[in-house]
Design a protein around this motif. Sequence first.
Motif, PDB file in Angstrom:
ATOM      1  N   GLY A   1       0.834  -1.193   0.000  1.00 21.40           N
ATOM      2  CA  GLY A   1       0.000   0.000   0.000  1.00 21.40           C
ATOM      3  C   GLY A   1       0.866   1.238   0.000  1.00 21.40           C
ATOM      4  O   GLY A   1       2.089   1.169   0.193  1.00 21.40           O
ATOM      5  N   GLU A   2       0.236   2.377  -0.209  1.00 12.27           N
ATOM      6  CA  GLU A   2       0.957   3.657  -0.247  1.00 12.27           C
ATOM      7  C   GLU A   2       0.206   4.707   0.538  1.00 12.27           C
ATOM      8  O   GLU A   2      -0.984   4.944   0.308  1.00 12.27           O
ATOM      9  N   CYS A   3       0.916   5.319   1.470  1.00 10.28           N
ATOM     10  CA  CYS A   3       0.377   6.442   2.245  1.00 10.28           C
ATOM     11  C   CYS A   3       1.085   7.699   1.760  1.00 10.28           C
ATOM     12  O   CYS A   3       2.281   7.864   2.014  1.00 10.28           O
ATOM     13  N   GLY A   4       0.369   8.571   1.068  1.00  8.94           N
ATOM     14  CA  GLY A   4       1.019   9.729   0.460  1.00  8.94           C
ATOM     15  C   GLY A   4       0.266  11.014   0.686  1.00  8.94           C
ATOM     16  O   GLY A   4      -0.361  11.535  -0.251  1.00  8.94           O
ATOM     17  N   PRO A   5       0.283  11.572   1.902  1.00  9.53           N
ATOM     18  CA  PRO A   5      -0.427  12.833   2.129  1.00  9.53           C
ATOM     19  C   PRO A   5       0.118  13.947   1.252  1.00  9.53           C
ATOM     20  O   PRO A   5       1.328  14.017   0.998  1.00  9.53           O
TER      21      PRO A   5
ATOM     22  N   ILE B   1      -7.133   2.535  12.638  1.00  8.81           N
ATOM     23  CA  ILE B   1      -6.678   3.809  12.073  1.00  8.81           C
ATOM     24  C   ILE B   1      -7.578   4.957  12.517  1.00  8.81           C
ATOM     25  O   ILE B   1      -8.781   4.953  12.250  1.00  8.81           O
ATOM     26  N   PRO B   2      -7.005   5.960  13.182  1.00  7.99           N
ATOM     27  CA  PRO B   2      -7.797   7.136  13.572  1.00  7.99           C
ATOM     28  C   PRO B   2      -8.353   7.858  12.347  1.00  7.99           C
ATOM     29  O   PRO B   2      -7.744   7.855  11.266  1.00  7.99           O
TER      30      PRO B   2
ATOM     31  N   VAL C   1      -3.337   7.186   5.622  1.00  7.31           N
ATOM     32  CA  VAL C   1      -2.924   5.920   6.228  1.00  7.31           C
ATOM     33  C   VAL C   1      -3.999   4.866   6.010  1.00  7.31           C
ATOM     34  O   VAL C   1      -3.712   3.713   5.668  1.00  7.31           O
ATOM     35  N   ARG C   2      -5.236   5.263   6.189  1.00  8.12           N
ATOM     36  CA  ARG C   2      -6.337   4.326   5.947  1.00  8.12           C
ATOM     37  C   ARG C   2      -6.319   3.845   4.492  1.00  8.12           C
ATOM     38  O   ARG C   2      -6.513   2.654   4.216  1.00  8.12           O
ATOM     39  N   PHE C   3      -6.081   4.771   3.589  1.00  2.00           N
ATOM     40  CA  PHE C   3      -5.997   4.409   2.169  1.00  2.00           C
ATOM     41  C   PHE C   3      -4.892   3.383   1.943  1.00  2.00           C
ATOM     42  O   PHE C   3      -5.084   2.364   1.259  1.00  2.00           O
TER      43      PHE C   3
ATOM     44  N   GLY D   1      -9.815   9.162   2.533  1.00  2.00           N
ATOM     45  CA  GLY D   1      -9.809   8.078   3.506  1.00  2.00           C
ATOM     46  C   GLY D   1      -9.953   6.700   2.911  1.00  2.00           C
ATOM     47  O   GLY D   1     -10.372   5.779   3.609  1.00  2.00           O
ATOM     48  N   GLY D   2      -9.610   6.547   1.630  1.00  2.00           N
ATOM     49  CA  GLY D   2      -9.597   5.225   1.033  1.00  2.00           C
ATOM     50  C   GLY D   2     -10.802   4.914   0.173  1.00  2.00           C
ATOM     51  O   GLY D   2     -11.655   5.759  -0.098  1.00  2.00           O
TER      52      GLY D   2
END
Length: 360
Positions: free
Chosen positions: A47-51, A94-95, A101-103, A277-278
């Motif tokens: 997965g990728e978390c990319g804000p 996940i908050p 992060v959820r994504f 959020g995904g």
Amino acid sequence: MPLKIVYKPYTLHFRNEARTSRGVLTQKTSWLLKITDSDKPGVEGYGECGPLPGLSVDDMPDYEPQLAAVCDLFNDMDLDVFPFNLGIILDQVIPQHLPSVRFGVEMALLDIMNGGERVQFKNAFSRGESGILMNGLIWMGSYENMSEQVQDKLEQGFSTLKMKVGAINFDQECRILESIRKRFDKENITLRVDANGAFEADNVDDKLKRLAEFDLHSIEQPVKPGQHQLMQELCVSSPIPVALDEELIGIFDYREKFAMLKKLMPPFIILKPTLLGGFRHTAEWIEIANRLNIGWWITSALESNIGLSAIAQFTASYNNPLPQGLGTGQLYTNNFESPLSVENGYLIYDKSGSPIQPFF
């Protein structure tokens, strides 16, 4: 045995400066996730978390420590994932204030559930049987640079162009749009513009009237989000159909989503899963939009090919005929090898190619 998750940061470098009304990007950091299951050696979900800097609600100085805390909690919970409990895991681990992060976690869990081949959604696109119609993105720059981009996208076979506006001289931006319309009418080339909230209450009407001269399909987020009275008026009075984008960010409750769209009733909404959020949250926006007869399309948000591939597969599940905004895979000098390619304005998934393989 339970699932385990690890992460590593990865800095993506732009081939050219990415300029919007919010500033200029030359690089962007994503945090890549890997989920493994000791009962299935060799099967890995990514997965990728990319804000997005300056835009994501989770663009914060302590992002990595918060991501690490999510991973620690995930690893402590002795988890197994199935279709019926995927949403429960995401809600428990996940908050809400960490949508990217959820994504990333959702993407990695879907990947490992499907065998760890970077296939989150099985459909005609991920089988290589059909493509996704896209718009060609024109980044902000000098008049000459933007004109060159337009010519390049036309030569690549795009029939819909999306141009960023609001950062350079407005008259120059209008000149570019005028030059396109002199060559192609709206029956041959569709034009979208994205203001990223650059216009102000005291000038937005005049600018919309000027832009309307170029037979535009839509304008994304003409004013900054949160001005609901102004936006409601624009959705009714604008001579160009309004598409909400940043307006959706930070709203995670279903009832709040419905109430906001019902109040503003925009012609279109733009959906970015990383910011919303995904996939499950994005699907809620789509369901509400369909109920209210609001058009929509999905765009990437400067993810690497890991995130872009998952977003494209999700998008293809809906068979939306509108051009989508998924053309960001060629932006970086150090992107990952990918089965994705662009052919005559369509995003194609070459199933015969190797699956995306991150660096860990």
